[in-house]
Design a protein around this motif. Structure first.
Motif, short mmCIF file in Angstrom:
data_model
loop_
_atom_site.label_atom_id
_atom_site.label_comp_id
_atom_site.label_asym_id
_atom_site.label_seq_id
_atom_site.Cartn_x
_atom_site.Cartn_y
_atom_site.Cartn_z
N ASP A 1 0.85 -1.19 0.00
CA ASP A 1 0.00 0.00 0.00
C ASP A 1 0.89 1.24 0.00
O ASP A 1 2.13 1.15 0.07
CB ASP A 1 -0.95 0.00 1.20
CG ASP A 1 -0.23 -0.14 2.53
OD1 ASP A 1 0.83 0.48 2.72
OD2 ASP A 1 -0.72 -0.89 3.40
N ASP A 2 0.27 2.40 -0.06
CA ASP A 2 1.02 3.65 -0.14
C ASP A 2 1.90 3.87 1.08
O ASP A 2 2.99 4.43 0.98
CB ASP A 2 0.06 4.83 -0.31
CG ASP A 2 -0.60 4.86 -1.68
OD1 ASP A 2 -0.09 4.18 -2.59
OD2 ASP A 2 -1.63 5.57 -1.83
N GLY A 3 1.41 3.46 2.25
CA GLY A 3 2.18 3.63 3.48
C GLY A 3 3.48 2.87 3.46
O GLY A 3 4.55 3.40 3.81
N ARG A 4 3.40 1.59 3.05
CA ARG A 4 4.61 0.78 2.97
C ARG A 4 5.56 1.31 1.90
O ARG A 4 6.77 1.26 2.05
CB ARG A 4 4.26 -0.68 2.68
CG ARG A 4 3.51 -1.37 3.80
CD ARG A 4 3.41 -2.87 3.58
NE ARG A 4 4.73 -3.50 3.65
CZ ARG A 4 4.94 -4.81 3.48
NH1 ARG A 4 3.93 -5.61 3.20
NH2 ARG A 4 6.15 -5.31 3.59
N GLU A 5 4.98 1.82 0.82
CA GLU A 5 5.80 2.38 -0.26
C GLU A 5 6.60 3.58 0.24
O GLU A 5 7.81 3.69 -0.01
CB GLU A 5 4.92 2.79 -1.44
CG GLU A 5 5.66 3.34 -2.63
CD GLU A 5 6.34 2.27 -3.46
OE1 GLU A 5 7.16 2.63 -4.32
OE2 GLU A 5 6.06 1.07 -3.25
N LYS A 6 5.93 4.48 0.92
CA LYS A 6 6.60 5.68 1.43
C LYS A 6 7.68 5.31 2.44
O LYS A 6 8.80 5.86 2.40
CB LYS A 6 5.57 6.61 2.08
CG LYS A 6 6.18 7.90 2.59
CD LYS A 6 5.11 8.82 3.18
CE LYS A 6 5.74 10.10 3.71
NZ LYS A 6 4.72 11.02 4.30
N GLU A 7 7.36 4.38 3.33
CA GLU A 7 8.34 3.96 4.35
C GLU A 7 9.56 3.32 3.70
O GLU A 7 10.70 3.60 4.08
CB GLU A 7 7.68 2.97 5.31
CG GLU A 7 8.61 2.49 6.41
CD GLU A 7 7.96 1.45 7.31
OE1 GLU A 7 8.63 0.99 8.26
OE2 GLU A 7 6.78 1.10 7.07
N LEU A 8 9.33 2.46 2.71
CA LEU A 8 10.44 1.78 2.03
C LEU A 8 11.36 2.78 1.35
O LEU A 8 12.58 2.74 1.53
CB LEU A 8 9.89 0.79 1.01
CG LEU A 8 10.93 0.11 0.11
CD1 LEU A 8 11.80 -0.83 0.93
CD2 LEU A 8 10.25 -0.65 -1.03
N ARG A 9 10.78 3.68 0.59
CA ARG A 9 11.59 4.63 -0.16
C ARG A 9 12.34 5.60 0.77
O ARG A 9 13.49 5.94 0.51
CB ARG A 9 10.71 5.39 -1.16
CG ARG A 9 10.23 4.52 -2.31
CD ARG A 9 9.42 5.27 -3.34
NE ARG A 9 9.08 4.40 -4.47
CZ ARG A 9 9.87 4.19 -5.52
NH1 ARG A 9 11.04 4.82 -5.61
NH2 ARG A 9 9.50 3.38 -6.49
N THR A 10 11.70 6.01 1.83
CA THR A 10 12.35 6.91 2.79
C THR A 10 13.54 6.21 3.45
O THR A 10 14.63 6.79 3.58
CB THR A 10 11.35 7.37 3.87
OG1 THR A 10 10.27 8.07 3.24
CG2 THR A 10 12.03 8.27 4.88
N THR A 11 13.34 4.97 3.86
CA THR A 11 14.40 4.21 4.54
C THR A 11 15.57 3.95 3.61
O THR A 11 16.74 4.14 3.98
CB THR A 11 13.84 2.88 5.07
OG1 THR A 11 12.78 3.13 5.98
CG2 THR A 11 14.94 2.08 5.77
N ILE A 12 15.28 3.49 2.39
CA ILE A 12 16.36 3.18 1.44
C ILE A 12 17.17 4.44 1.12
O ILE A 12 18.41 4.41 1.12
CB ILE A 12 15.79 2.57 0.14
CG1 ILE A 12 15.23 1.17 0.41
CG2 ILE A 12 16.87 2.50 -0.94
CD1 ILE A 12 14.55 0.53 -0.79
#
Length: 395
Positions: A320-331
């Protein structure tokens, strides 16, 4: 007389599993040995490559590294095929296989050590950025810029593996795999490698990334035949054309190619993965000098492996959008942190310029080493010796 006219022959079909909405139209085609967790990991690895590419291309523009090549549009080919190969298989590749290294165990420090030529680089800082070396960790031999040379290397490695596995009667036979682009398939090395592999029944998988361009030359100007897969037939080699934006098709094709390559004592297989090079060839290239942005936009916004797999994951409720944002921010945060850390690392010892050529320095090498040392001592302001491990003493 019945001349074969290629214009009258049907084009080779393209194998795919997902449609352009990320929907599986035939569930029987899906791999049965892959879990949802692994699919999510594939997606994360592709996003990692995408973000790494963006940051390092920008770093090159800032003068922090000398050169870079991105993999935009081809991440699915790299991650999907690498996931299907065996852990002990031997791989040779070109210079757009960042996803192969990531899928097979490279971590951020490994990438940054090579990109910034630090003392932690197994290649000792001798090669251009993105020419990774990770044979001991990943089974992938060092990347070379010379186009096509890795293809006969893979054939030779496959023949050696065949002989060794036959002698040891192993239950875990291995294959070799060579990655290359459509441009490299125009090199003589390609043809020699295929012919030798066919005549010696070498268990090798030839993996062609047909991304539409050999630097600035589009495929329509490179050849008149039906792509690269058609060439394999002339050498007596089985071939399959695959949608390179569909990671499931890539995985299944590579997995089946590996099985066939090991069947009945071994034989070569060629896979042609169809994709599109969204990016410039490298940071030394401006692709809009030979193509339009309108041509690139659909591939960048819609028809690319990351967008396609994300649609699949969302359909399955795995993303979902939440996991997408978290993944990209962390990477992004992790990459920037490691980049800054690598910039503070020492470079390899100065003596590494002369090491590994011979078992011992030749007279000429020793004379050159002494002359370099003399010049660096005489003109210290002209050299950055302190940036290297051991400083001038490291020479």
């Amino acid at each position: 007389m019945d001349f074969l006219n290629p214009k009258t022959l049907p084009p080779i079909s393209t194998f795919r599993i997902m449609n352009n909405q990320g929907i599986i139209e035939d569930e029987t085609q899906m791999p049965t040995d892959v879990t949802n967790e692994q699919i999510v990991e594939w997606y994360q690895n592709m996003v990692f490559v995408q973000i790494l590419d963006g940051i390092m291309a920008e770093a090159q523009r800032q003068g922090r590294i000398s050169f870079y090549m991105v993999s935009a549009g081809e991440e699915g080919i790299m991650v999907g095929s690498a996931a299907a190969l065996g852990p002990k298989d031997i791989i040779t590749c070109q210079y757009r296989e960042t996803g192969v290294f990531k899928q097979r165990g490279f971590v951020l420090k490994d990438f940054m050590s090579q990109l910034l030529a630090t003392r932690n680089d197994p290649g000792k800082g001798r090669n251009m950025p993105v020419h990774y070396s990770g044979r001991l960790k990943t089974g992938v031999h060092a990347v070379a810029s010379t186009l096509g040379t890795q293809i006969p290397h893979a054939t030779g490695a496959a023949y050696a593996l065949k002989m060794e596995d036959r002698e040891t009667r192993t239950d875990s036979p291995r294959v070799a795999a060579a990655y290359f682009g459509d441009g490299a398939a125009s090199e003589g090395d390609f043809h020699g490698a295929l012919n030798l592999a066919a005549t010696r029944d070498c268990p090798v998988i030839f993996i062609c990334r047909n991304n539409g361009f050999a630097i600035s030359t589009p495929t329509r100007e490179q050849y008149r035949g039906d792509g690269i897969a058609s060439r394999a037939i002339g050498y007596g080699i089985e071939a399959l054309r695959v949608d390179g934006t569909d990671i499931f098709a890539v995985y299944q094709a590579t997995r089946e190619a590996r099985r066939r390559a090991l069947e009945n004592g071994g034989r070569p297989i060629l896979l042609e993965f169809m994709s599109y090079r969204i990016s410039h060839h490298s940071t030394s290239d401006d692709s809009f000098a030979y193509r339009t942005q309108d041509e690139v936009h659909p591939w960048k916004s819609r028809d690319n492996p990351i967008a396609l797999l994300r649609k699949f994951l969302e359909h399955k409720g795995l993303w979902d959008d939440g996991r997408e944002k978290e993944l990209r921010t962390t990477i992004r945060k992790d990459i920037l942190t490691e980049l800054k850390a690598a910039e503070k690392e020492k470079k390899p010892r100065l003596s590494s310029v002369f090491d590994d050529v011979y078992a011992e320095y030749s007279e000429e090498q020793e004379a050159q080493r002494q002359e370099l040392r003399r010049l660096m001592l005489k003109y210290p302001a002209e050299y950055d010796a302190d940036d290297y491990e051991g400083g001038i003493q490291g020479l």
